[in-house]
Design an enzyme around this catalytic site. Structure first.
Site, PDB file in Angstrom:
ATOM      1  CG  MET A  12     -11.460  -7.425   0.618  1.00 37.23           C
ATOM      2  SD  MET A  12     -11.859  -6.047  -0.407  1.00 37.23           S
ATOM      3  CE  MET A  12     -10.617  -6.146  -1.632  1.00 37.23           C
ATOM      4  CB  CYS A 136      -8.376 -10.896 -10.062  1.00 43.49           C
ATOM      5  SG  CYS A 136      -7.959  -9.165 -10.245  1.00 43.49           S
ATOM      6  CD  GLN A 163      -9.933  -5.632 -14.560  1.00 41.39           C
ATOM      7  OE1 GLN A 163      -9.352  -5.654 -15.652  1.00 41.39           O
ATOM      8  NE2 GLN A 163      -9.275  -5.589 -13.426  1.00 41.39           N
ATOM      9  NE  ARG A 263     -10.907  -0.644 -10.633  1.00 37.88           N
ATOM     10  CZ  ARG A 263     -10.108  -1.694 -10.400  1.00 37.88           C
ATOM     11  NH1 ARG A 263     -10.608  -2.910 -10.292  1.00 37.88           N
ATOM     12  NH2 ARG A 263      -8.814  -1.530 -10.283  1.00 37.88           N
ATOM     13  CG  HIS A 270     -12.569  -8.629 -12.062  1.00 38.62           C
ATOM     14  ND1 HIS A 270     -12.993  -7.564 -11.312  1.00 38.62           N
ATOM     15  CD2 HIS A 270     -11.245  -8.768 -11.797  1.00 38.62           C
ATOM     16  CE1 HIS A 270     -11.978  -7.077 -10.619  1.00 38.62           C
ATOM     17  NE2 HIS A 270     -10.914  -7.790 -10.887  1.00 38.62           N
TER      18      HIS A 270
HETATM   19  P1  NAP Z   1      -5.797  -5.068   1.913  1.00 39.76           P
HETATM   20  O1  NAP Z   1      -7.253  -5.346   2.079  1.00 39.76           O
HETATM   21  O2  NAP Z   1      -5.383  -3.648   1.784  1.00 39.76           O
HETATM   22  O3  NAP Z   1      -5.009  -5.732   3.180  1.00 39.76           O
HETATM   23  C1  NAP Z   1      -3.594  -5.768   3.291  1.00 39.76           C
HETATM   24  C2  NAP Z   1      -3.160  -5.566   4.758  1.00 39.76           C
HETATM   25  O4  NAP Z   1      -3.425  -4.230   5.189  1.00 39.76           O
HETATM   26  C3  NAP Z   1      -3.861  -6.369   5.811  1.00 39.76           C
HETATM   27  O5  NAP Z   1      -3.437  -7.701   5.818  1.00 39.76           O
HETATM   28  C4  NAP Z   1      -3.466  -5.657   7.097  1.00 39.76           C
HETATM   29  O6  NAP Z   1      -2.146  -6.061   7.495  1.00 39.76           O
HETATM   30  C5  NAP Z   1      -3.398  -4.212   6.635  1.00 39.76           C
HETATM   31  N1  NAP Z   1      -4.514  -3.411   7.156  1.00 39.76           N
HETATM   32  C6  NAP Z   1      -4.379  -2.150   7.622  1.00 39.76           C
HETATM   33  N2  NAP Z   1      -5.551  -1.664   8.003  1.00 39.76           N
HETATM   34  C7  NAP Z   1      -6.467  -2.626   7.817  1.00 39.76           C
HETATM   35  C8  NAP Z   1      -7.867  -2.710   8.023  1.00 39.76           C
HETATM   36  N3  NAP Z   1      -8.577  -1.690   8.520  1.00 39.76           N
HETATM   37  N4  NAP Z   1      -8.510  -3.855   7.703  1.00 39.76           N
HETATM   38  C9  NAP Z   1      -7.842  -4.893   7.198  1.00 39.76           C
HETATM   39  N5  NAP Z   1      -6.504  -4.862   6.971  1.00 39.76           N
HETATM   40  C10 NAP Z   1      -5.817  -3.738   7.275  1.00 39.76           C
HETATM   41  O7  NAP Z   1      -5.208  -5.826   0.641  1.00 39.76           O
HETATM   42  P2  NAP Z   1      -5.894  -6.896  -0.355  1.00 39.76           P
HETATM   43  O8  NAP Z   1      -6.852  -6.248  -1.264  1.00 39.76           O
HETATM   44  O9  NAP Z   1      -6.344  -8.052   0.459  1.00 39.76           O
HETATM   45  O10 NAP Z   1      -4.631  -7.302  -1.282  1.00 39.76           O
HETATM   46  C11 NAP Z   1      -3.505  -7.991  -0.746  1.00 39.76           C
HETATM   47  C12 NAP Z   1      -2.574  -8.393  -1.874  1.00 39.76           C
HETATM   48  O11 NAP Z   1      -3.236  -9.297  -2.742  1.00 39.76           O
HETATM   49  C13 NAP Z   1      -2.104  -7.240  -2.768  1.00 39.76           C
HETATM   50  O12 NAP Z   1      -0.770  -7.452  -3.177  1.00 39.76           O
HETATM   51  C14 NAP Z   1      -2.990  -7.338  -3.957  1.00 39.76           C
HETATM   52  O13 NAP Z   1      -2.409  -6.785  -5.123  1.00 39.76           O
HETATM   53  C15 NAP Z   1      -3.125  -8.834  -4.077  1.00 39.76           C
HETATM   54  N6  NAP Z   1      -4.319  -9.229  -4.797  1.00 39.76           N
HETATM   55  C16 NAP Z   1      -5.472  -8.597  -4.507  1.00 39.76           C
HETATM   56  C17 NAP Z   1      -6.597  -8.961  -5.165  1.00 39.76           C
HETATM   57  C18 NAP Z   1      -7.886  -8.275  -4.838  1.00 39.76           C
HETATM   58  O14 NAP Z   1      -8.851  -8.670  -5.384  1.00 39.76           O
HETATM   59  N7  NAP Z   1      -7.958  -7.301  -3.959  1.00 39.76           N
HETATM   60  C19 NAP Z   1      -6.577  -9.985  -6.114  1.00 39.76           C
HETATM   61  C20 NAP Z   1      -5.374 -10.657  -6.376  1.00 39.76           C
HETATM   62  C21 NAP Z   1      -4.252 -10.256  -5.693  1.00 39.76           C
HETATM   63  P3  NAP Z   1      -1.663  -6.082   9.043  1.00 39.76           P
HETATM   64  O15 NAP Z   1      -2.570  -7.003   9.809  1.00 39.76           O
HETATM   65  O16 NAP Z   1      -0.277  -6.599   8.942  1.00 39.76           O
HETATM   66  O17 NAP Z   1      -1.773  -4.663   9.489  1.00 39.76           O
END
Ligand code: NAP
Length: 366
Positions: A12, A136, A163, A263, A270
């Site tokens: 995401m 965030c 949030q 949440r 947020h």
């Molecule tokens: P996420 O959506 O779960 O994506 C992480 C990884 O999961 C993807 O790059 C992909 O890696 C894999 N993946 C497996 N199945 C998938 C699917 N169906 N669709 C997309 N990706 C899939 O994680 P995120 O929310 O972006 O967060 C990533 C990091 O940023 C975390 O450490 C989080 O704590 C941090 N963060 C998040 C936020 C937030 O708002 N969500 C804010 C600040 C920081 P592959 O291509 O290698 O499989």
């Protein structure tokens, strides 16, 4: 031209980052290489109108070491498993990371350049190589109230958060909408409000709602707990407020910040209700102008019904970079107590945008 390795670009945060980079034309200034932990060899994304090479292995330290800069939005487990080995192999490129794993390391800087460009520049001069995006809510709070911190007017602060589901990840967002859909089925023409409420409450209580990810219903409810438990009774999300904010600001005096993180059923914004103990009885007009002038994205809204309901809501701010601050007033506790409310898109300033801008800084384009 610098080679930039992207890891976690499918997630995401990563996909919002790629969208922002594409819409700002950032890919013209670097040579992108795309990695994956699960789809090695499959086609990479098309960015800036160019097809990219097949995906490389994000767990291959030698492949990562061919890049000048790694940008990862993959998550903390990935960072913990790869970053150390890559550094030990002698790679001295820049590491830009969305995950929290390295945030509080002495060797890393938490990036939010509209607020802490000085801290970033000093770190670059000192040879820092790890640049980490902040939590965030913390980043959004600082984008909103930077003007007060810059002037040293914050003695301490409470932040009560509201949030969104996106902070917990894509699967949680999907679950929230599924819960909403399930509750929407309670409606039928002619049912009274009390009958509807009984139907909704029954569905929430009888396990009809999907709760695999949140554990409990969020739709038509809220969850006043985010993150792991700390020994002092805070959640880890609550602990981050003071500790990350002070690190981002590079404060000489630690500014206490504490509150409750909750949440709610918003999708990607947020919100935070803030109470600030001011260091002095600063006139409200000075406070508003300090907040409004601090950066290009914050805006102060009049404390009235129309502006608040039209502009100070997750619905109004989703997908936008602006960070409105409203409901600004002195509290009844006394003239040195301020309260206000702020909303921000947690996937933009809360996650992807500070990473994008850090990359531009490292590429010498910002
Ligand atoms: P996420 O959506 O779960 O994506 C992480 C990884 O999961 C993807 O790059 C992909 O890696 C894999 N993946 C497996 N199945 C998938 C699917 N169906 N669709 C997309 N990706 C899939 O994680 P995120 O929310 O972006 O967060 C990533 C990091 O940023 C975390 O450490 C989080 O704590 C941090 N963060 C998040 C936020 C937030 O708002 N969500 C804010 C600040 C920081 P592959 O291509 O290698 O499989």
């Amino acid at each position: 031209m610098k080679t930039v390795g992207f890891v976690g670009w499918r997630g995401m945060v990563g996909s919002v980052l790629l969208d922002r980079m594409a819409s700002e034309g950032d890919f013209t200034g670097c040579e992108p290489v795309f990695f994956s932990t699960s789809q090695v060899g499959q086609p990479g994304p098309t960015v800036g109108g160019r097809e990219s090479a097949p995906l490389r292995d994000a767990n291959d330290a030698r492949a990562l070491a061919e890049t000048d800069i790694v940008v990862t939005c993959q998550g903390g487990d990935y960072t913990r498993s790869v970053h150390g080995a890559l550094r030990e192999s002698g790679w001295d490129g820049y590491w830009i990371d969305a995950a929290s794993a390295l945030r509080m390391n002495e060797a890393s800087v938490i990036v939010l350049d509209p607020v802490n460009r000085r801290v970033i520049d000093e770190a670059l001069d000192a040879g820092t190589r790890d640049f980490i995006g902040g939590n965030c809510t913390v980043s959004l709070m600082l984008m909103g109230l930077q003007g007060l911190f810059d002037r040293g007017w914050v003695e301490w602060m409470t932040c009560m958060t509201y949030q969104s589901a996106s902070g917990a990840g894509a699967r949680h967002m999907t679950e929230l909408v599924r819960q909403m859909g399930e509750l929407g089925g309670c409606y039928a023409p002619g049912r009274t409000a009390l009958e509807l409420e009984r139907q909704v409450t029954a569905r929430m209580a009888n396990g009809a709602l999907p709760t695999e990810h949140f554990g409990v219903p969020l739709a038509a409810s809220l969850i006043p707990w985010i993150g792991g438990a700390m020994d002092n009774g805070q959640t880890r999300e609550e602990w981050k407020a003071a500790n990350e904010a002070n690190k981002i600001l590079g404060t000489d005096r630690f500014v206490p910040i504490d509150g409750q993180c909750v949440r709610v059923g918003a999708m990607r914004c947020h919100s935070q209700a803030l109470t600030v103990k001011l260091t002095a009885d600063v006139p409200l007009a000075d406070i508003e102008s300090a907040i409004a002038g601090a950066n290009d994205w914050v805006e102060v809204l009049p404390n009235d019904h129309e502006a608040t309901c039209q502009q100070l809501t997750p619905a109004a701010v989703s997908g936008h970079l602006r960070v409105p601050v409203g409901r600004v007033r002195k509290t009844t506790f006394g003239p040195d107590y301020l309260t206000c409310f702020t909303v921000g898109d947690q996937l933009l300033w809360g996650a992807a945008e500070p990473l994008r801008r850090t990359l531009l800084i490292l590429l010498g384009r910002l």
